[in-house]
Design an enzyme around this catalytic site. Structure first.
Site, short mmCIF file in Angstrom:
data_model
loop_
_atom_site.label_atom_id
_atom_site.label_comp_id
_atom_site.label_asym_id
_atom_site.label_seq_id
_atom_site.Cartn_x
_atom_site.Cartn_y
_atom_site.Cartn_z
N ASP A 65 0.88 -1.17 0.00
CA ASP A 65 0.00 0.00 0.00
C ASP A 65 0.92 1.22 0.00
O ASP A 65 2.13 1.11 0.17
CB ASP A 65 -0.89 -0.01 1.26
CG ASP A 65 -1.82 1.20 1.35
OD1 ASP A 65 -2.35 1.63 0.30
OD2 ASP A 65 -2.01 1.73 2.45
N SER A 66 0.29 2.39 -0.16
CA SER A 66 1.07 3.62 -0.07
C SER A 66 1.55 3.88 1.36
O SER A 66 2.50 4.62 1.56
CB SER A 66 0.20 4.80 -0.51
OG SER A 66 -0.96 4.86 0.30
N TYR B 5 -0.83 8.35 -2.42
CA TYR B 5 -0.92 8.05 -3.84
C TYR B 5 -2.18 8.70 -4.45
O TYR B 5 -2.22 9.02 -5.63
CB TYR B 5 -1.05 6.53 -4.07
CG TYR B 5 0.21 5.70 -3.98
CD1 TYR B 5 1.42 6.24 -3.53
CD2 TYR B 5 0.19 4.36 -4.34
CE1 TYR B 5 2.57 5.44 -3.44
CE2 TYR B 5 1.32 3.56 -4.27
CZ TYR B 5 2.51 4.10 -3.82
OH TYR B 5 3.62 3.31 -3.75
N GLY B 6 -3.20 8.83 -3.62
CA GLY B 6 -4.54 9.17 -4.12
C GLY B 6 -4.68 10.53 -4.77
O GLY B 6 -5.66 10.77 -5.48
N ASN C 294 -6.52 0.66 -2.88
CA ASN C 294 -7.55 0.82 -3.92
C ASN C 294 -7.05 1.69 -5.06
O ASN C 294 -7.36 1.45 -6.22
CB ASN C 294 -8.80 1.46 -3.31
CG ASN C 294 -9.52 0.53 -2.37
OD1 ASN C 294 -10.43 -0.17 -2.77
ND2 ASN C 294 -9.10 0.49 -1.11
N THR C 295 -6.28 2.71 -4.71
CA THR C 295 -5.80 3.65 -5.72
C THR C 295 -4.91 2.92 -6.73
O THR C 295 -5.10 3.03 -7.95
CB THR C 295 -5.02 4.79 -5.03
OG1 THR C 295 -5.84 5.33 -3.99
CG2 THR C 295 -4.64 5.87 -6.01
N GLU D 97 -3.29 8.59 8.69
CA GLU D 97 -1.84 8.50 8.82
C GLU D 97 -1.33 9.29 10.03
O GLU D 97 -0.24 9.06 10.52
CB GLU D 97 -1.15 8.99 7.53
CG GLU D 97 -1.27 8.02 6.36
CD GLU D 97 -0.32 6.82 6.45
OE1 GLU D 97 0.72 6.90 7.12
OE2 GLU D 97 -0.64 5.78 5.82
N CYS E 278 -11.09 2.75 0.25
CA CYS E 278 -9.69 3.09 0.51
C CYS E 278 -9.29 2.30 1.74
O CYS E 278 -10.04 2.29 2.73
CB CYS E 278 -9.53 4.59 0.76
SG CYS E 278 -7.86 5.05 1.32
N THR E 279 -8.15 1.64 1.70
CA THR E 279 -7.78 0.76 2.80
C THR E 279 -7.41 1.53 4.07
O THR E 279 -7.21 0.92 5.13
CB THR E 279 -6.63 -0.19 2.39
OG1 THR E 279 -5.53 0.60 1.90
CG2 THR E 279 -7.09 -1.15 1.32
N HIS E 280 -7.30 2.84 3.96
CA HIS E 280 -7.08 3.65 5.17
C HIS E 280 -8.38 3.88 5.96
O HIS E 280 -8.31 4.33 7.09
CB HIS E 280 -6.51 5.03 4.79
CG HIS E 280 -5.03 5.03 4.55
ND1 HIS E 280 -4.47 4.51 3.42
CD2 HIS E 280 -4.00 5.49 5.31
CE1 HIS E 280 -3.15 4.66 3.48
NE2 HIS E 280 -2.85 5.25 4.62
N1 DGL Z 1 -4.76 3.26 1.02
C1 DGL Z 1 -4.85 3.73 -0.31
C2 DGL Z 1 -6.13 3.28 -0.99
O1 DGL Z 1 -6.67 2.26 -0.62
C3 DGL Z 1 -4.53 5.12 -0.67
C4 DGL Z 1 -4.21 6.20 0.25
C5 DGL Z 1 -3.37 7.24 -0.47
O2 DGL Z 1 -2.18 7.01 -0.56
O3 DGL Z 1 -3.92 8.23 -0.96
O4 DGL Z 1 -6.59 3.89 -1.92
#
Ligand code: DGL
Length: 283
Positions: free
Chosen positions: A15-16, A47-48, A79-80, A158, A195-197
């Site tokens: 993941d990011s 990443y998003g 997810n991104t 985060e 989003c996994t966050h």
């Molecule tokens: N955890 C990531 C996702 O599921 C992205 C978070 C990010 O880096 O913007 O999309």
């Protein structure tokens, strides 16, 4: 192109940042005998908000490092990166299986909804590309999908701010319009955390939305899909004994350990986290 790996090899997950640890927790529950290597690209998070080209490049580098360490399959716990780079990753690392989280997330939402009205919250890039709308409609063609980008949730997660008045205010700002009872297309009965966050915000989201909205994410259905892929490819580890996790990050071992504990639901020691450099070529 690469070669097929042995069933005794570990599973790579990336993941990011620490968000993908919510997926890793589900994978560990479903596959306790497997070895996992988790990589959080913390130096380049988020990443998003990046362009598709940058996300693809980052995802190929992250997966490349895991592939170079000998993993037998790859789980894109972001997810991104799944929305933007899954095809490129599958092509680059074939025959090593590559599993993303968007399709499993769509399956979870379609199982949960009764009315077929599904709201998705995700990063800007995931929403922009429409990957969830497509994946949900593939599962359930009549579904009505609305999507909202929630980039501040990534920053809050985060930062380790997963509850309290600031998080609640942000949740209202993002969700009130999506779940307005007066919406012409009807109020969704399901919220998909795309989003996994975001699963760490489930208690706050539950308070904001009330009891009648199902809140789902892709962790459990990703674990189901991985169990299936390992069975189909003969890659399931049969060795006796328990598996384990190796944790890698591209920056900030102490921060990764402190904040990551919320996501993995167990304490992490900073000394457990190895720092790696994705900009160097790897085997
Ligand atoms: N955890 C990531 C996702 O599921 C992205 C978070 C990010 O880096 O913007 O999309």
């Amino acid at each position: 192109m690469s070669e097929r790996r042995a069933a005794s090899a570990p599973i790579g997950v990336f993941d990011s940042g620490v968000g993908g640890l919510t997926v890793l927790a589900a994978l560990l529950r479903a596959l306790p005998a497997e070895q996992f290597v988790y990589l959080g690209d913390t130096a380049r998070l988020p990443y998003g908000t990046r362009s598709a080209g940058s996300i693809r490049r980052y995802a190929l580098q992250a997966a490349g490092l895991l592939h170079g360490s000998g993993v037998k399959c790859l789980v894109v716990a972001c997810n991104t990166a799944s929305a933007v780079a899954l095809d490129a990753l599958a092509h680059e690392f074939a025959p090593v299986p590559v599993l993303g989280v968007v399709e499993p997330g769509a399956v979870a939402a379609c199982r949960a909804t009764r009315s077929g009205r599904i709201a998705v919250i995700a990063t800007e890039s995931t929403v922009r590309g429409g990957a969830y709308e497509a994946a949900i409609r593939f599962e359930r063609p009549q579904a009505r999908v609305s999507a909202q980008a929630c980039p501040l949730f990534v920053a809050l997660a985060e930062e380790g701010w997963i509850e309290g008045p600031v998080v609640e205010a942000v949740a209202h700002r993002y969700l009130d319009g999506l779940f307005d009872a007066a919406r012409a297309d009807g109020r969704p009965d399901t919220l998909l955390l795309g989003c996994t966050h975001f699963p760490v915000f489930a208690p706050v989201l539950r308070r904001v939305l009330g009891a009648d909205v199902a809140i789902v994410d892709s962790a459990a259905t990703t674990a189901e899909a991985l169990v299936r892929i390992l069975a189909e490819t003969g890659l399931r580890r049969v060795a006796a004994g328990t598996g384990g996790v190796r944790l890698l990050a591209t920056d900030g071992a102490e921060r990764f350990a402190r904040v990551g504990a919320n996501f993995l639901a167990r304490p992490i020691l900073a000394t457990e986290v190895e720092i790696v450099d994705l900009t160097k070529p790897h085997a």
